[in-house]
Design a protein around this motif. Structure first.
Motif, short mmCIF file in Angstrom:
data_model
loop_
_atom_site.label_atom_id
_atom_site.label_comp_id
_atom_site.label_asym_id
_atom_site.label_seq_id
_atom_site.Cartn_x
_atom_site.Cartn_y
_atom_site.Cartn_z
N LEU A 266 -40.96 59.07 16.01
CA LEU A 266 -41.18 57.63 15.24
C LEU A 266 -39.92 56.57 15.57
O LEU A 266 -40.32 55.43 15.63
CB LEU A 266 -41.10 58.19 13.89
N LYS A 268 -37.76 53.71 15.75
CA LYS A 268 -37.65 52.34 15.10
C LYS A 268 -39.32 51.81 14.79
O LYS A 268 -39.23 50.90 14.22
CB LYS A 268 -37.06 51.53 15.89
N LEU A 269 -40.12 52.85 14.88
CA LEU A 269 -41.47 52.49 14.41
C LEU A 269 -41.75 52.47 12.79
O LEU A 269 -42.66 51.92 12.55
CB LEU A 269 -42.57 53.11 15.16
N VAL A 270 -40.57 53.08 12.19
CA VAL A 270 -40.99 53.21 10.68
C VAL A 270 -39.44 52.66 10.31
O VAL A 270 -38.34 52.63 11.04
CB VAL A 270 -41.03 54.64 10.38
N GLU A 321 -47.12 53.45 8.21
CA GLU A 321 -46.25 52.43 8.47
C GLU A 321 -46.34 52.05 10.11
O GLU A 321 -46.00 50.74 10.49
CB GLU A 321 -44.97 53.10 8.21
N ILE A 322 -46.76 53.11 10.74
CA ILE A 322 -46.69 52.45 12.45
C ILE A 322 -47.71 51.56 12.69
O ILE A 322 -47.44 50.38 13.17
CB ILE A 322 -47.17 53.92 13.03
N ALA A 325 -51.09 48.80 17.36
CA ALA A 325 -50.35 48.13 18.40
C ALA A 325 -50.81 46.60 18.36
O ALA A 325 -51.88 46.51 18.20
CB ALA A 325 -50.41 48.65 19.76
N THR A 329 -48.71 44.18 23.88
CA THR A 329 -47.42 45.14 23.56
C THR A 329 -47.26 45.64 25.14
O THR A 329 -48.35 46.22 25.73
CB THR A 329 -47.78 46.40 22.80
N ALA A 333 -43.61 50.37 25.23
CA ALA A 333 -43.82 50.61 23.89
C ALA A 333 -45.03 51.06 23.59
O ALA A 333 -44.96 51.78 22.28
CB ALA A 333 -43.60 49.07 23.44
N ARG A 337 -45.63 54.23 21.12
CA ARG A 337 -46.14 54.01 19.71
C ARG A 337 -47.43 55.41 19.75
O ARG A 337 -47.52 55.97 18.77
CB ARG A 337 -46.78 53.07 19.89
N ALA A 340 -45.71 58.82 19.29
CA ALA A 340 -45.39 59.12 17.88
C ALA A 340 -46.53 59.17 17.01
O ALA A 340 -46.38 60.19 16.13
CB ALA A 340 -44.73 57.88 17.32
#
Length: 663
Positions: A266, A268-270, A321-322, A325, A329, A333, A337, A340
């Motif tokens: 996860l 910095k995606l959350v 929260e993710i 996209a 993007t 990345a 994503r 994750a």
């Protein structure tokens, strides 16, 4: 031009390949053709030497060419996949090109994770190392292997892991591959045109015959998306392994390490708060699993419901929260994503599935089995919660057998003298005799295509009825004495099949002191290397456990004695098989006979089948467990074995082995 009928095509193929006509092969090929034409499922037992691959490939190819429909052939092992795609199908396609008017096309199709992912290779998105397994040497080796894999990308035409010249660890391969859930999809991936998995899929879609595996069949059955190209006929070779392979695919697990890995992915995606909450839930889970008992969970331990519910909710919060996209993007990345999201979804769904089990208070109405297991990795202990289906019969019945005409074949499909035992596990209704030449009225029929072997003249089945029953205190002295006597009479040439690795090692250590020929034991080296050494030296013996019961094909004088230490019943603490046995009992059936005895009968038949691999082979199968002769279930187990000449006279067996050795 009209396509010749199956017998004519088979005769043409056999002649072109330099073979000879086999009655069992003709019988099977004709039955397969009839089953396809009548849309009736068929189970065929075809003993070693029948030539079953040709017997189902010829009618499959004929149907595919005549109807312009793809036929799927599924196998359980990589070895058979390779045999079909590298030897049988290329030669057969060439042989049939003239009589059918064109050369048939074939392809192999595997799960996406078996192919290099160009996006992952080029973007450098990698899985985090598992902290529980962290080891400096392993990490260094992984780095070297990943470098080699990246270099291989420019050399390979298939990207198929099995085509890699020198193998790599699973951890290294995961750094350059993705599962279907982790894949960005053809529309979003910048490398979709050159994607090895997509190329394989396109080739499969244009083929007459697709070779795949049982796991892919399961994924195709469970997935709402189309995994395999459209088809109406499926041939399942090595069908005795179908249920175990489907069960394996549908088994999931939950562990503290798995939660930690999801939290890392996860990144910095959350928010930090969400990530910390998930890590905390994983720590709680770890403590729960360490303190709980091993084995099946028939009810949730104290506090487990709250901990699992908390984990479920925190995974859902993280997944929410993710979010999707954003347009534009970059591929790296986007890949991170997707990985994750896939990991989070998978773990969340498994936790929900586990909680659902205990939402049903009546244990007899549950569809899944949950148990805690302990695994050791490099002196690190991992506590894991696993969940598996109580039965896959419903899945097979409503997907595979409803949507396709299915041909199931193996050298060992009859238990207790008929197909009913395996039919139940496949989701087919039980009904009949082995040689059922007419329609069953139940949508399927069974056929024993026979064997080219003269079993009573070629082999002896010896049951040591005067030995003590096997116990938990190691191998009895009298049993070891008989092993020595028979192995000496055979001049080595012995395959020892044991019910556990502990027993195999014990026998190896004690017998090496008492015989003059080499004894190899599984675990001393790679299994394939040990089998090769065993085959190359007639005096050498090979001892081992489960994989040797089904994985040894050594024709000739290097194998003249198969010793089986005990009836291979499943371990009494096997949580899944114990639950299945309990379920049968609860429904008024005989759980022991339906589960444990059938498990043993199948393995026993597979083990005995190691002896005769060519029509020139001769020898003895010795079962050193008196229960085969004395217990009430002994006759049922014996009914699934080849019709060897049977004796309980050890002297006659030793004399026969001596004559073989002298000859």
């Amino acid at each position: 031009m009209s396509v010749p009928d199956v017998p004519e095509l088979l005769d043409h193929a056999v002649a072109a390949l330099g073979g000879t006509r086999r009655d069992g092969q003709v019988t099977m090929a004709t039955a397969v053709a009839s089953a396809i034409e009548d849309a009736e499922h068929l189970a065929v037992q075809a003993g070693t030497g029948t030539g079953k691959s040709l017997a189902y490939l010829v009618p499959s190819i004929r149907h595919a060419v005549e109807s312009n429909e793809t036929v799927v052939v599924s196998t359980a092992t990589i070895a058979l996949q390779r045999q079909l795609t590298e030897r049988d199908l290329p030669r057969l396609a060439s042989a049939l090109a003239e009589p059918i008017g064109r050369e048939p096309k074939f392809a192999i199709l595997k799960g996406r994770a078996n192919y290099l992912c160009l996006n992952k290779v080029h973007t450098g998105v990698a899985d985090e190392p598992d902290t529980e397994l962290f080891d400096a040497f392993e990490l260094s080796r992984t780095g070297r292997e990943v470098t080699r894999l990246r270099e291989w990308t420019s050399d390979t035409e298939t990207g198929d892991r099995d085509d890699l010249p020198q193998g790599v660890s699973d951890r290294s391969w995961r750094q350059v591959s993705v599962t279907s859930r982790e894949c960005l999809g053809a529309n979003a991936c910048p490398y979709s045109e050159d994607c090895f998995a997509e190329i394989a899929r396109r080739k499969a879609g244009a083929s007459d015959v697709i070779v795949t595996n049982h796991a892919m069949l399961a994924i195709d059955a469970m997935s709402p998306a189309t995994i395999l190209p459209e088809h109406k006929v499926v041939v399942i070779d090595e069908a005795h392994e179908l249920v175990d392979r489907i069960t394996s695919v549908t088994t999931e697990e939950i562990s503290a390490a798995g939660v930690t890995l999801v939290a890392r992915r996860l990144g910095k995606l959350v928010s930090d708060e969400t990530a910390d909450a998930l890590v905390g839930a994983g720590e709680q889970l770890g403590i729960l699993l360490e303190e709980s008992q091993n084995g099946e969970w028939t009810r949730l331990p104290n506090g487990a419901g709250e901990i699992l519910a908390s984990l479920r909710d925190r995974l859902w919060n993280a997944r929410s929260e993710i979010g999707p996209a954003k347009p534009g993007t970059d591929p790296e990345a986007a890949a991170a994503r997707q990985m994750a999201m896939s990991a989070t979804d998978s773990l969340h769904d498994t936790v929900v599935r586990t909680l659902t089990v205990f939402g049903e208070a009546d244990i007899t109405k549950r569809f899944d089995v949950v148990w805690k297991a302990v695994d050791d990795f490099r002196n690190n202990t991992r506590h894991t919660l696993r969940i598996a289906p109580l039965s896959v019969a419903g899945l097979l019945r409503t997907s595979l057998f409803t949507d396709s005409t299915v041909i199931l074949t193996s050298a060992t499909l009859t238990l207790g003298g008929n197909f009913d035992a395996l039919a139940r596990t496949w989701g087919l209704p039980p009904h009949g005799d082995v040689n059922d030449d007419g329609a069953s009225g139940n949508g399927w029929r069974g056929l024993d295509a026979g064997s080219p072997f003269d079993f009573p003249k070629a082999a002896i089945l010896y049951v040591a009825d005067r030995l003590p029953p096997p116990g938990r205190d190691g191998i009895a002295a009298a049993t070891l004495d008989q092993m020595v006597e028979m192995m000496t009479a055979a001049g080595g040439r012995t395959l020892g099949l044991f019910s556990s690795m502990r027993a195999a090692k014990e026998a190896s250590e004690k017998l090496r002191e008492r015989v003059d020929f080499p004894i190899l034991c599984q675990g001393d080296d790679a299994t394939s290397t040990l089998i090769r050494r065993f085959a190359d030296d007639e005096a050498t013996c090979l001892f081992g456990t489960l994989s040797l019961w089904q994985g040894v094909d050594v024709p000739g004088p290097s194998l003249q004695l198969v010793m089986i230490d005990r009836i291979p019943f499943p371990r009494p603490d096997d949580p899944l098989l114990s639950a299945r046995q309990r379920d049968v009992d609860a429904r008024g059936g005989n759980g022991f006979l339906t589960v444990s005895a059938n498990h043993a009968a199948l393995l026993l038949a597979q083990g005995a089948g190691r002896l005769l691999r060519s029509t020139a082979d001769r020898g003895v199968v010795a079962v050193l467990d008196p229960r085969l002769a004395t217990a009430r279930y002994g006759g049922y187990l014996m009914a699934g074995l080849p019709p060897f000449w049977k004796t309980r006279d050890k002297g006659a067996v030793v004399a026969a082995l001596r004559r073989l050795t002298a000859g």
